[in-house]
Design an enzyme around this catalytic site. Structure first.
Site, PDB file in Angstrom:
ATOM      1  CB  SER A 123      -0.922   0.008   1.221  1.00  0.00           C
ATOM      2  OG  SER A 123      -0.159   0.000   2.417  1.00  0.00           O
ATOM      3  CG  HIS A 144      -2.595  -0.787  -3.078  1.00  0.00           C
ATOM      4  ND1 HIS A 144      -2.913   0.506  -2.699  1.00  0.00           N
ATOM      5  CD2 HIS A 144      -2.870  -1.570  -1.997  1.00  0.00           C
ATOM      6  CE1 HIS A 144      -3.344   0.496  -1.453  1.00  0.00           C
ATOM      7  NE2 HIS A 144      -3.337  -0.750  -1.012  1.00  0.00           N
ATOM      8  CD  GLU A 156      -3.386   3.419  -5.162  1.00  0.00           C
ATOM      9  OE1 GLU A 156      -3.639   4.617  -4.965  1.00  0.00           O
ATOM     10  OE2 GLU A 156      -2.668   2.737  -4.392  1.00  0.00           O
ATOM     11  CG  ASN A 195      -2.805   4.262   1.712  1.00  0.00           C
ATOM     12  OD1 ASN A 195      -3.900   4.382   2.257  1.00  0.00           O
ATOM     13  ND2 ASN A 195      -2.263   3.080   1.494  1.00  0.00           N
TER      14      ASN A 195
END
Length: 654
Positions: A123, A144, A156, A195
């Site tokens: 992540s 991801h 992702e 994130n």
């Protein structure tokens, strides 16, 4: 490795992410080897997959035979060579520790085929650094998934410094075959996209409380109800795990520097082992009441501070060519459940306001996290992140308009990340779209659908409307929805609703405004408002009875039950039920057939039918007047001549 050559996938790790990714791959038809270090870990992961597949079958999201077939494609293993020896793609989902992942790749490199692609589910960790442990860095990338992988749409796809374009294209194609939406992360940067937005948001929320600027209640009320995010910032931190968030934040701090300094409040929670929901105690006490967020404690200054911090991160990502703003917004909406992307949220407040917010906070505190990025300043000078995108065409944020065939306009509710729920903004966009199309002489039919295959519309976006909790505000909201839906119902051309997935509450009320409704077999419809202690407020108490009769309408509304498409076809609400894979073509075909009809006669017919609902005499008189008017039209002569010559008429609307 070409996408077409992928048959077998190895998933390393059988935890929440590992078994979830395994299930997704198996559902897509791939042979999957799921490997973990102990038999009990693998067995637990396999049991979780079996439970999940059976749940999907119970909910009719797939057949039991399909669930059983998917499970048969999963092979649980402990031996590394057996797991990866014939794998075309290896997806690693082991704990988020750099050294653990490096050890795994060192071992896997020995047994995996030379042409196999390695994809890490990290992540936030460096793709480049991980790839350099292997002898195939050009065949290494990030993939991801978001938790839980079976439900979350986003993947992702992250490039490392050595990743080949062919590798990225193959993994993007694989993600699409998994029925996911891949978003390219163009540069290896800590936190990637989602994130990189969410972690600083949670950190800033903590700083606001730590510095006595706001309370937890004020921050979470602002984020959940004023900004419309799925959870309050502290609620999200508890859900993710305060230790997990801190770990990502520490990594970002180590690599990116002082702007990502962790707030002591988060560090204190982790030191006290108050990790959130999983330990029963975090920012909220889950053993004594859990999350309790007031709907009316939000503050504008808190909202500006939080959006400013996110906008600053967007500016950095754009500036450093990690991703364009449109991809950032798509990723955060899909991966974070935001009602709008952070770029659009920032533009709505105004970038000048947000720059000023950051500058004031920087002057007051001296904290590096408030230093305005060049990317944000440049966007402010360009009148917003989307300031330069206006090409003169009509564009909307929550609906899209396309023209898939002659004289047909396709209006798509475009909030798949929120099940196409109806927000105040969507009401505004839908009204503007209908007005725009009603004035377009080249449009003779509207096809109305919802983006994605999960929902036509799952109803009102209750969360975004929760702050409008007063009775007077609710009255105005009802009137606004009635007015917008009325525009659709009264527009001069035929409207076909193509229903796929959920059409609940306000979504079913919207479908009620169409002239014809075609639905996929998997669709589920209902008016569940009574289950919430409210009632349909966007015309459902009136229009539904006109279609199915008062008795059936009362049954649907009073019981709050959900109905499948076939059942509502028997009730007369659905005109046609088709196979799941046939809906798009059939709905378009129906819209095109109506678009080829006589537009003047269709307009007059709708008016007469609507006028006669409450006053038969008025309806009959309008019918007679319209009937007479049509005898003076060129369309009538075209129709008669075509009939006499056994040809297809070419109506011109004259």
């Amino acid at each position: 490795m070409d996408f077409e050559d992928i048959d077998t996938i190895a998933v390393l790790g059988a935890g929440n992410m590992g078994h979830g990714i395994t299930e997704v791959a198996a559902l897509a038809g791939y042979e999957v080897r799921m490997r973990d270090i102990k038999d009990e870990f693998v067995e637990s992961g396999y049991d979780n997959i079996e439970w999940s597949l059976n749940k999907l079958a119970e909910k009719d999201q797939l057949s039991q035979a399909e669930a059983d077939a998917a499970l048969d494609r999963v092979t649980p293993l402990v031996d590394v060579e057996e797991a990866v020896g014939d794998a075309d793609v290896v997806i690693e989902a082991v704990p988020e520790k750099m050294e653990i992942k490096k050890d795994v790749y060192t071992e896997v490199e020995e047994y995996a085929p030379e042409e196999a692609i390695f994809a890490t589910n990290t992540s936030s960790l460096s793709i480049t650094e991980l790839s350099e442990v292997t002898e195939r860095p050009e065949q290494f990338c990030g993939m991801h998934f978001f938790n839980p992988p079976v439900r979350m749409q986003l993947v992702e796809v992250i490039t490392g410094a050595h990743t080949a374009e062919e590798t990225l294209e193959t993994i993007e194609a694989l993600a699409e075959d998994f029925e996911k939406t891949p978003v390219r992360v163009r540069k290896d940067s800590p936190g990637f996209i989602v994130n990189r937005i969410l972690v600083p948001l949670m950190n800033e929320a903590a700083w606001l409380v730590h510095d006595d600027v706001a309370t937890i209640a004020e921050v979470d009320s602002t984020t959940k109800f004023d900004m419309g995010l799925p959870m309050g910032s502290f609620e999200l931190s508890d859900q993710v795990g305060n230790d997990v968030g801190l770990h990502v934040l520490e990594y970002m701090h180590e690599v990116l520097g002082d702007p990502y300094e962790p707030c002591p409040l988060i560090e204190e929670k982790v030191e006290n082992e108050e990790l959130g929901k999983k330990t029963g105690q975090g920012f909220y006490d889950y053993e004594n009441g859990g999350v309790d967020i007031p709907a009316d404690a939000g503050r504008e200054d808190v909202q500006h501070r939080l959006v400013a911090v996110m906008a600053n991160e967007v500016g950095k990502l754009v500036e450093n060519d990690v991703a364009p703003v449109s991809d950032i917004d798509e990723a955060v909406m899909l991966g974070g459940g935001f009602p709008d992307g952070p770029g659009k949220m920032a533009d709505k407040i105004g970038l000048d306001t947000l720059v000023e917010t950051l500058e004031s906070a920087h002057e007051e505190t001296g904290a590096a996290r408030y230093a305005v990025s060049d990317g944000l300043r440049n966007a402010a000078e360009d009148s917003g992140f989307y300031g330069g995108d206006d090409d003169g065409e009509t564009e909307f944020d929550t609906v899209s308009i396309s023209y898939p065939g002659d004289m047909v306009a396709h209006v798509e509710l475009d909030r798949p990340h929120r099940m196409n729920t109806v927000s105040p903004e969507l009401l505004d966009d839908l009204a503007a779209a209908v007005d725009h199309l009603s004035e377009d002489d080249d449009v003779r039919a509207i096809l109305l659908t919802g983006a994605g295959d999960k929902a036509f519309s799952a109803g009102a976006d209750v969360q975004s409307m929760a702050s409008n909790a007063s009775p007077l505000d609710a009255v105005e909201l009802s009137r606004k929805g009635q007015e917008v839906f009325g525009k659709l119902e009264e527009c001069p051309m035929p409207v076909v609703a193509g229903i796929d997935g959920y059409a609940l509450g306000g979504g079913m009320e919207l479908a009620t405004c169409a002239d014809l409704r075609v639905a996929s077999e998997r669709s589920t419809l209902g008016q569940p408002e009574h289950n919430l202690g409210i009632m349909p407020g966007w015309g459902g108490t009136q229009r539904l009875a006109r279609i199915v009769g008062e008795g059936r309408a009362k049954e649907i509304i009073f019981t709050g039950e959900r109905y499948d498409a076939a059942e509502l076809a028997e009730y007369g609400f659905i005109n046609e039920v088709v196979g799941n894979d046939e809906l798009d073509d059939r709905a378009m075909e129906l819209a095109a057939d109506l678009a080829a009809g006589p537009p003047v006669a269709q307009r007059f017919t709708k008016r007469a039918m609507h006028a006669g609902r409450d006053d038969l005499d008025a309806g009959l008189e309008l019918e007679a007047q319209a009937f007479g008017a049509l005898f003076g039209t060129e369309d009538m002569m075209e129709g008669i001549n075509a009939f006499m010559g056994d040809d297809e008429p070419d109506f011109q609307g004259k």
